[in-house]
Design a protein around this motif. Structure first.
Motif, mmCIF file in Angstrom:
data_model
loop_
_atom_site.group_PDB
_atom_site.id
_atom_site.type_symbol
_atom_site.label_atom_id
_atom_site.label_comp_id
_atom_site.label_asym_id
_atom_site.label_seq_id
_atom_site.Cartn_x
_atom_site.Cartn_y
_atom_site.Cartn_z
ATOM 1 N N CYS A 26 -8.116 62.475 6.329
ATOM 2 C CA CYS A 26 -6.802 61.871 6.571
ATOM 3 C C CYS A 26 -6.946 60.354 6.638
ATOM 4 C CB CYS A 26 -6.204 62.386 7.880
ATOM 5 S SG CYS A 26 -4.622 61.648 8.304
ATOM 6 N N ALA A 27 -6.108 59.677 5.885
ATOM 7 C CA ALA A 27 -6.124 58.212 5.872
ATOM 8 C C ALA A 27 -4.711 57.679 6.052
ATOM 9 C CB ALA A 27 -6.724 57.685 4.568
ATOM 10 N N LEU A 28 -4.557 56.670 6.904
ATOM 11 C CA LEU A 28 -3.305 55.940 7.066
ATOM 12 C C LEU A 28 -3.498 54.554 6.450
ATOM 13 C CD1 LEU A 28 -2.416 56.754 10.808
ATOM 14 C CD2 LEU A 28 -1.645 57.914 8.748
ATOM 15 N N SER A 29 -2.582 54.175 5.590
ATOM 16 C CA SER A 29 -2.716 52.887 4.917
ATOM 17 C C SER A 29 -1.364 52.209 4.853
ATOM 18 C CB SER A 29 -3.296 53.082 3.515
ATOM 19 O OG SER A 29 -2.488 53.962 2.762
ATOM 20 N N PRO A 30 -1.356 50.882 4.677
ATOM 21 C CA PRO A 30 -0.086 50.159 4.581
ATOM 22 C C PRO A 30 0.720 50.629 3.361
ATOM 23 C CG PRO A 30 -1.925 48.646 4.935
ATOM 24 C CD PRO A 30 -2.512 49.976 4.621
ATOM 25 N N GLY A 31 2.015 50.533 3.480
ATOM 26 C CA GLY A 31 2.877 50.939 2.376
ATOM 27 C C GLY A 31 4.107 51.651 2.889
ATOM 28 N N LEU A 32 4.952 52.041 1.958
ATOM 29 C CA LEU A 32 6.158 52.755 2.346
ATOM 30 C C LEU A 32 5.778 54.077 3.022
ATOM 31 C CD1 LEU A 32 8.394 52.218 -0.811
ATOM 32 C CD2 LEU A 32 8.666 51.150 1.442
ATOM 33 N N PRO A 33 6.488 54.478 4.095
ATOM 34 C CA PRO A 33 6.164 55.737 4.788
ATOM 35 C C PRO A 33 6.241 56.933 3.835
ATOM 36 C CG PRO A 33 7.688 54.417 6.091
ATOM 37 C CD PRO A 33 7.583 53.744 4.762
ATOM 38 N N SER A 34 5.163 57.690 3.793
ATOM 39 C CA SER A 34 5.102 58.884 2.943
ATOM 40 C C SER A 34 4.027 59.809 3.491
ATOM 41 C CB SER A 34 4.812 58.519 1.485
ATOM 42 O OG SER A 34 3.531 57.911 1.370
ATOM 43 N N PHE A 35 4.044 61.041 3.021
ATOM 44 C CA PHE A 35 3.091 62.062 3.491
ATOM 45 C C PHE A 35 2.737 62.915 2.280
ATOM 46 C CE2 PHE A 35 2.348 65.311 7.193
ATOM 47 C CZ PHE A 35 1.088 65.581 6.690
#
Length: 510
Positions: A26-35
């Motif tokens: 699992c990675a969280l990265s900058p950008g528009l919220p998406s899943f």
């Protein structure tokens, strides 16, 4: 630019009865919220996004307003099933800083999430626990799967009722106890062979079939007791060894058939209807699930109305009967399932069922019987070790008291014969019964004395036994000798084995 941090946890993907470890990243990265979920997920895995989102919301945990990417590695194998929900949710909690990354790095997790965060049971907990044990990892699963997974004693299994309970375990608020294995289930409603009146020859054939795992074909008119005899076969079979019970239970686990987490040492008994499809019998369909021949592994497969099964289904039995396994081939995978079963088939002698009754036979006799039995191909018929004609039961027999041998007495003889075979074939890989021996082993242990050899050669020449038929007679004769406690195969053992091979319907040369 800073590097993207990744939280990792493990789960499994199933290839037959084998569970292959899959790393959930699992990675969280900058950008528009998406899943997004990548790594060859099927529809059920892709829908995990909504279940995980709702379950976290029920715990008052909001997804961070960032780009969320879940990768299922290795990415080239298909991921199927709802059991990916729990590891995805745990990886998200770790990436959000609610769980420590190092706490879940050596964990195998599986479980389906309800929208309120409750953990729902999934299939395959037993092989998943085996995969965790091989890598010395602990395991987290739904509470209803804990007793099943705990049978693999080499790994710690924690069974939780909800995602919140898993979180409380890792934060130290309420640690989960290690799950205990379920109870060994024992069948208490065994049908007794004593209930069958008459049919002494068929009972003898059933005993020989049980002792040596020999395939048996019963031919007789309706109401002669074929199904009744077959239903009593499990009552005279010895219980499975722990290794057999584990392997059979793993097949039932991936099929969702293990109830209450208990492993049974009773041999499975499967009796599919003659309208069953090829995928239902052999395996296949969505997810290439095991079929009836694999669900009957180490047990009994009873096929009533044998000629009524489709020709395609019957012909697919030929290879598993010889090899003891089946490979379900798909475009993206070849899945192998073990299928070493004892086949009991029952058939009427003709379409109307009364070919052998001169008072009731139709005006097409004997052609009606020939046409009907021709539905069973020669090569398939040749794979039956024994064929027994089951005559109609007379009213005089029905009026007699049930004074035959009980199943318990017959089971003792079968168990002794099986023990003799187990000692004889110790060290031979894959050989446990006389039905398994071939080549040099067959020659060494099943060759009859000179009188027995002469009898077998004469019968082979006169009736046109195939090479396969010849060897099957030797195996049955070896089992008959074992039941008698005889160290060598003699003429009388060969003669009885031949009597179960040469019946009035056609002998094959295929």
């Amino acid at each position: 630019m800073g590097s993207v941090m990744v939280a990792r946890i493990n789960t499994v993907a199933f290839e037959g009865i084998r569970a292959r470890l899959v790393e959930v990243q699992c990675a969280l990265s900058p950008g528009l919220p998406s899943f997004s979920i990548v790594g060859l997920p099927d529809k059920a895995v892709s829908e995990a996004r909504e279940r995980v989102r709702a379950a976290l919301s029920a715990m008052s945990v909001a997804l961070p307003p960032r780009k969320i990417v879940i990768n299922l590695s290795p990415a080239d194998i298909p991921k199927e099933g709802s059991h990916f929900d729990l590891p995805i949710a745990m990886a998200l909690l770790a990436e959000a800083g609610i769980l420590a990354r190092e706490d879940i790095a050596d964990v195998v997790a599986l479980g389906e999430l309800a929208l309120d965060g409750t953990l729902l049971p999934v299939v395959g907990a037993l092989p998943a626990a085996l995969a965790a044990a091989e890598k010395d990892m602990s395991m987290f699963c739904p509470r209803d799967c804990g007793a099943e997974a705990a049978w693999i004693g080499a790994t710690k299994v924690h069974a939780a009722t909800s995602l919140a309970a898993v979180l409380q375990h890792f934060t130290g608020q309420s640690p989960l106890a290690v799950a205990e294995p379920g109870k060994v289930t024992i069948e208490t409603t065994i049908k007794d062979l004593r209930d069958v009146k008459g049919q002494e020859r068929a009972k003898r054939a059933l005993e020989i079939a049980a002792a040596g795992r020999h395939h048996l074909l019963l031919v007789g008119p309706p109401g002669s007791g074929k199904s009744m005899l077959a239903a009593r076969l499990p009552g005279i079979l010895p219980p499975m060894s722990p290794a057999e019970a584990l392997e059979t239970s793993m097949i039932h686990s991936v099929s969702g058939l293990l109830e209450g987490g208990g492993i049974s040492q009773d041999r499975p008994y499967r009796a599919p209807h003659h309208t069953a499809s090829m995928a239902a019998i052999v395996g296949g369909g969505r997810g290439a699930k095991p079929g009836e021949i694999s669900l009957a592994h180490n047990g009994v497969l009873f096929m009533d109305e044998f000629p009524e099964f489709s020709r395609q289904v019957l012909e697919t039995l030929r290879q598993p009967l010889e090899t003891g396994d089946v490979t379900v081939a798909r475009a993206n995978a070849h899945v192998r399932y073990p299928s070493r079963f004892l086949l009991i088939a029952a058939a009427n002698p003709c379409k109307c069922g009364h070919l052998t009754d001169p008072n009731r036979a139709c005006n097409r006799a004997p052609l009606c019987g020939d046409d009907y039995m021709q539905r069973i191909s020669g090569p398939l018929l040749d794979r039956f070790d024994m064929r027994v004609e089951v005559p109609p039961v007379t009213f005089q027999d029905l009026d007699l008291p049930a004074n035959g041998e009980p199943s318990q007495t017959v089971a003792q003889r079968v168990m002794v014969a099986r023990a003799i075979q187990a000692d004889r074939y110790v060290g031979l890989n894959g050989v446990t019964t006389n039905a398994d021996i071939e080549g040099k082993t067959l020659t060494e242990y099943a060759s009859p004395d000179q009188d027995g050899r002469d009898t077998l050669l004469k019968a082979s020449e006169r009736f046109g036994l195939s090479a396969r038929g010849y060897h099957r007679v030797l195996r049955v004769a070896r089992t008959i000798a074992d039941l008698a406690g005889a160290p060598d195969v003699t003429r009388k053992h060969v003669a009885e084995a031949l009597s179960f091979r040469l019946v009035s319907h056609r002998e094959t040369v295929g």
